[in-house]
Design a protein around this motif. Structure first.
Motif, mmCIF file in Angstrom:
data_model
loop_
_atom_site.group_PDB
_atom_site.id
_atom_site.type_symbol
_atom_site.label_atom_id
_atom_site.label_comp_id
_atom_site.label_asym_id
_atom_site.label_seq_id
_atom_site.Cartn_x
_atom_site.Cartn_y
_atom_site.Cartn_z
ATOM 1 N N GLU A 126 0.838 -1.209 0.000
ATOM 2 C CA GLU A 126 0.000 0.000 0.000
ATOM 3 C C GLU A 126 0.871 1.257 0.000
ATOM 4 O OE1 GLU A 126 -4.265 -0.298 1.881
ATOM 5 O OE2 GLU A 126 -2.776 -0.993 3.329
ATOM 6 N N ASP A 127 1.896 1.269 0.842
ATOM 7 C CA ASP A 127 2.785 2.430 0.919
ATOM 8 C C ASP A 127 3.529 2.628 -0.397
ATOM 9 O OD1 ASP A 127 2.012 2.895 3.519
ATOM 10 O OD2 ASP A 127 3.766 1.933 4.419
ATOM 11 N N GLU A 128 4.011 1.525 -0.969
ATOM 12 C CA GLU A 128 4.781 1.615 -2.212
ATOM 13 C C GLU A 128 3.909 2.050 -3.381
ATOM 14 O OE1 GLU A 128 8.243 -1.740 -1.268
ATOM 15 O OE2 GLU A 128 6.511 -2.261 -2.518
ATOM 16 N N LEU A 129 2.675 1.572 -3.437
ATOM 17 C CA LEU A 129 1.789 1.960 -4.534
ATOM 18 C C LEU A 129 1.455 3.443 -4.445
ATOM 19 C CD1 LEU A 129 0.400 0.626 -6.980
ATOM 20 C CD2 LEU A 129 -1.677 0.491 -5.606
ATOM 21 N N PHE A 130 1.222 3.919 -3.226
ATOM 22 C CA PHE A 130 0.966 5.352 -3.054
ATOM 23 C C PHE A 130 2.214 6.150 -3.444
ATOM 24 C CE2 PHE A 130 1.051 9.256 -0.513
ATOM 25 C CZ PHE A 130 -0.134 9.851 -0.953
ATOM 26 N N GLY A 131 3.389 5.663 -3.036
ATOM 27 C CA GLY A 131 4.631 6.343 -3.397
ATOM 28 C C GLY A 131 4.843 6.394 -4.898
ATOM 29 N N ALA A 132 4.502 5.312 -5.590
ATOM 30 C CA ALA A 132 4.635 5.275 -7.044
ATOM 31 C C ALA A 132 3.697 6.285 -7.693
ATOM 32 C CB ALA A 132 4.344 3.873 -7.563
ATOM 33 N N SER A 133 2.500 6.444 -7.126
ATOM 34 C CA SER A 133 1.556 7.419 -7.682
ATOM 35 C C SER A 133 2.104 8.832 -7.543
ATOM 36 C CB SER A 133 0.197 7.300 -6.983
ATOM 37 O OG SER A 133 0.247 7.792 -5.655
ATOM 38 N N ARG A 134 2.748 9.128 -6.418
ATOM 39 C CA ARG A 134 3.335 10.456 -6.221
ATOM 40 C C ARG A 134 4.525 10.672 -7.148
ATOM 41 N NH1 ARG A 134 -0.257 13.118 -5.297
ATOM 42 N NH2 ARG A 134 1.253 14.795 -5.018
ATOM 43 N N LEU A 135 5.293 9.622 -7.382
ATOM 44 C CA LEU A 135 6.448 9.715 -8.273
ATOM 45 C C LEU A 135 6.016 10.114 -9.678
ATOM 46 C CD1 LEU A 135 9.498 9.200 -8.783
ATOM 47 C CD2 LEU A 135 8.909 6.822 -9.269
ATOM 48 N N LEU A 136 4.915 9.526 -10.143
ATOM 49 C CA LEU A 136 4.429 9.836 -11.483
ATOM 50 C C LEU A 136 3.868 11.250 -11.565
ATOM 51 C CD1 LEU A 136 2.708 6.506 -12.556
ATOM 52 C CD2 LEU A 136 4.725 7.550 -13.543
ATOM 53 N N VAL A 137 3.219 11.680 -10.503
ATOM 54 C CA VAL A 137 2.668 13.034 -10.486
ATOM 55 C C VAL A 137 3.785 14.071 -10.499
ATOM 56 C CG1 VAL A 137 1.414 14.707 -9.066
ATOM 57 C CG2 VAL A 137 0.492 12.412 -9.379
ATOM 58 N N ASP A 138 4.870 13.782 -9.780
ATOM 59 C CA ASP A 138 5.956 14.756 -9.627
ATOM 60 C C ASP A 138 6.928 14.770 -10.803
ATOM 61 O OD1 ASP A 138 4.890 15.425 -7.191
ATOM 62 O OD2 ASP A 138 6.240 14.140 -6.032
ATOM 63 N N SER A 139 6.958 13.702 -11.605
ATOM 64 C CA SER A 139 7.913 13.628 -12.721
ATOM 65 C C SER A 139 7.161 13.682 -14.052
ATOM 66 C CB SER A 139 8.729 12.333 -12.634
ATOM 67 O OG SER A 139 9.531 12.174 -13.792
ATOM 68 N N SER A 140 7.186 14.831 -14.691
ATOM 69 C CA SER A 140 6.488 14.981 -15.975
ATOM 70 C C SER A 140 7.110 14.093 -17.047
ATOM 71 C CB SER A 140 6.514 16.441 -16.419
ATOM 72 O OG SER A 140 7.850 16.909 -16.534
ATOM 73 N N GLU A 141 8.437 13.905 -16.982
ATOM 74 C CA GLU A 141 9.117 13.068 -17.973
ATOM 75 C C GLU A 141 8.685 11.611 -17.845
ATOM 76 O OE1 GLU A 141 13.683 11.904 -19.360
ATOM 77 O OE2 GLU A 141 13.348 13.362 -17.763
ATOM 78 N N LEU A 142 8.646 11.119 -16.615
ATOM 79 C CA LEU A 142 8.237 9.735 -16.383
ATOM 80 C C LEU A 142 6.767 9.548 -16.733
ATOM 81 C CD1 LEU A 142 8.816 6.898 -15.355
ATOM 82 C CD2 LEU A 142 8.419 7.727 -13.025
ATOM 83 N N ARG A 143 5.961 10.500 -16.350
ATOM 84 C CA ARG A 143 4.532 10.439 -16.649
ATOM 85 C C ARG A 143 4.305 10.362 -18.155
ATOM 86 N NH1 ARG A 143 -0.305 12.387 -14.232
ATOM 87 N NH2 ARG A 143 -1.856 12.917 -15.801
ATOM 88 N N SER A 144 5.023 11.196 -18.884
ATOM 89 C CA SER A 144 4.884 11.219 -20.341
ATOM 90 C C SER A 144 5.257 9.864 -20.950
ATOM 91 C CB SER A 144 5.767 12.319 -20.930
ATOM 92 O OG SER A 144 5.706 12.325 -22.338
ATOM 93 N N ALA A 145 6.290 9.254 -20.411
ATOM 94 C CA ALA A 145 6.740 7.958 -20.938
ATOM 95 C C ALA A 145 5.709 6.863 -20.688
ATOM 96 C CB ALA A 145 8.074 7.581 -20.302
ATOM 97 N N LEU A 146 5.032 6.939 -19.539
ATOM 98 C CA LEU A 146 4.114 5.864 -19.162
ATOM 99 C C LEU A 146 2.690 6.059 -19.667
ATOM 100 C CD1 LEU A 146 5.301 5.137 -15.508
ATOM 101 C CD2 LEU A 146 5.720 3.772 -17.565
ATOM 102 N N VAL A 147 2.320 7.271 -20.036
ATOM 103 C CA VAL A 147 0.965 7.491 -20.552
ATOM 104 C C VAL A 147 0.982 7.795 -22.045
ATOM 105 C CG1 VAL A 147 0.185 8.345 -18.319
ATOM 106 C CG2 VAL A 147 0.893 9.984 -20.070
ATOM 107 N N GLY A 148 2.166 7.857 -22.635
ATOM 108 C CA GLY A 148 2.285 8.171 -24.050
ATOM 109 C C GLY A 148 2.016 6.974 -24.939
ATOM 110 N N GLY A 149 2.528 7.054 -26.166
ATOM 111 C CA GLY A 149 2.208 6.046 -27.175
ATOM 112 C C GLY A 149 3.152 4.854 -27.218
ATOM 113 N N ALA A 150 4.030 4.717 -26.250
ATOM 114 C CA ALA A 150 4.942 3.563 -26.235
ATOM 115 C C ALA A 150 4.148 2.271 -26.073
ATOM 116 C CB ALA A 150 5.943 3.712 -25.094
ATOM 117 N N SER A 151 4.737 1.168 -26.503
ATOM 118 C CA SER A 151 4.060 -0.119 -26.411
ATOM 119 C C SER A 151 3.910 -0.545 -24.948
ATOM 120 C CB SER A 151 4.843 -1.194 -27.167
ATOM 121 O OG SER A 151 6.060 -1.474 -26.486
#
Length: 277
Positions: A126-151
């Motif tokens: 639970e703690d790690e999943l919440f931490g991962a959600s914050r990581l994606l919110v705080d990193s625009s580069e990582l967010r773009s990679a994971l929600v973009g058009g990559a396979s």
């Protein structure tokens, strides 16, 4: 925001969760995780195949033909436990056919939560999943990679590279599923639904015990052992001291209530006496 299910689908989710409880009772962590994997797979299949989804949720179609379709569709790709769960889901009624996708996903999340619980890692996940959600919110580069058009494979590989060094296997698995099976959801909405699934499984693994007076640590250990034997998984016992129950004990666990308090027995006796008059 979580999906709001209609009346029939909401009741079907309750029934399906009860079936999952039975499926993960007394199994190993690896078996619970395997059930999760197969349920995620089924959710993905039904999300991508509208005709198949309609076939298993069609109320006019008999259960035998639905079960046969599920066996033909999945065969040896999934285990018996997951196959039985999906067949049971097909027998339920749904307000909308697409609701079955959400329910399968929730059961998959909760099955993995059970695997983590068996390994005594549910708090960590639970703690790690919440931490991962914050990581994606705080990193625009990582967010773009994971929600973009990559396979999907590249996204899953990126999650593994980022999380596997420090996170549990259950967390890595859940985040991989989350980023590869978003189905049009925002990343925030997907995380909210996954965290909801973890919280729901936790709630089903908490026993609320009401006693008239405080109990000793030894009594709590014995009580926990007795409940865990019945449930087939580690559970958390929360003790509530309530003098109004007079004596005895009341145990609330998931959807079950075991009320052996004196106040409850007196109430039953009173109703019985009133019925005779």
């Amino acid at each position: 925001m979580r999906i709001h299910l209609g009346g029939s689908s909401r009741q079907s989710l309750v029934i399906a969760r009860g079936s999952l409880d039975a499926a993960v009772k007394g199994v190993s962590a690896s078996t619970a995780s395997e059930i999760s994997t197969h349920l995620f797979f089924a959710a993905e299949i039904f999300a991508s195949k509208t005709a198949l989804r309609r076939a298993i949720t069609d109320p006019s179609r008999d259960i035998a033909s639905k079960t046969a379709l599920i066996k033909e569709l999945f065969g040896s790709k999934i285990g018996k436990e997951a196959s039985d769960l999906i067949s049971g889901i097909a027998a339920l009624r749904w307000s909308a056919g697409k609701d079955v996708i959400y329910v399968l996903e929730q059961l998959a999340i909760e099955a993995e939560a059970s695997a983590a619980n068996i390994n005594n890692e549910l708090d960590r996940v639970e703690d790690e999943l919440f931490g991962a959600s914050r990581l994606l919110v705080d990193s625009s580069e990582l967010r773009s990679a994971l929600v973009g058009g990559a396979s999907a494979d590249l996204k899953a590989q990126l999650v593994t590279e980022i999380l596997s060094k420090n996170a549990s296997a259950s967390t890595v698995k859940l985040v991989r599923a989350l980023v590869t099976q978003r189905r049009g959801r925002s990343i925030e909405a997907a995380f909210a639904e996954y965290l909801f699934g973890l919280a729901n499984r936790r709630n089903r693994l908490i026993a609320v015990v009401r006693t008239a007076a405080p109990i000793s640590d030894a009594q709590k250990v014995r009580l926990s052992g007795a409940i865990e034997k019945q449930v087939g998984q580690p559970i958390r016992v929360n003790i509530q001291v309530d003098p109004t129950i007079i004596g005895g004990v009341s145990i609330k666990f998931a959807d079950e209530l075991i009320d052996a308090s004196i106040s409850n027995r007196l109430a039953h006796a009173g109703r019985a006496l009133a019925g005779k008059n």
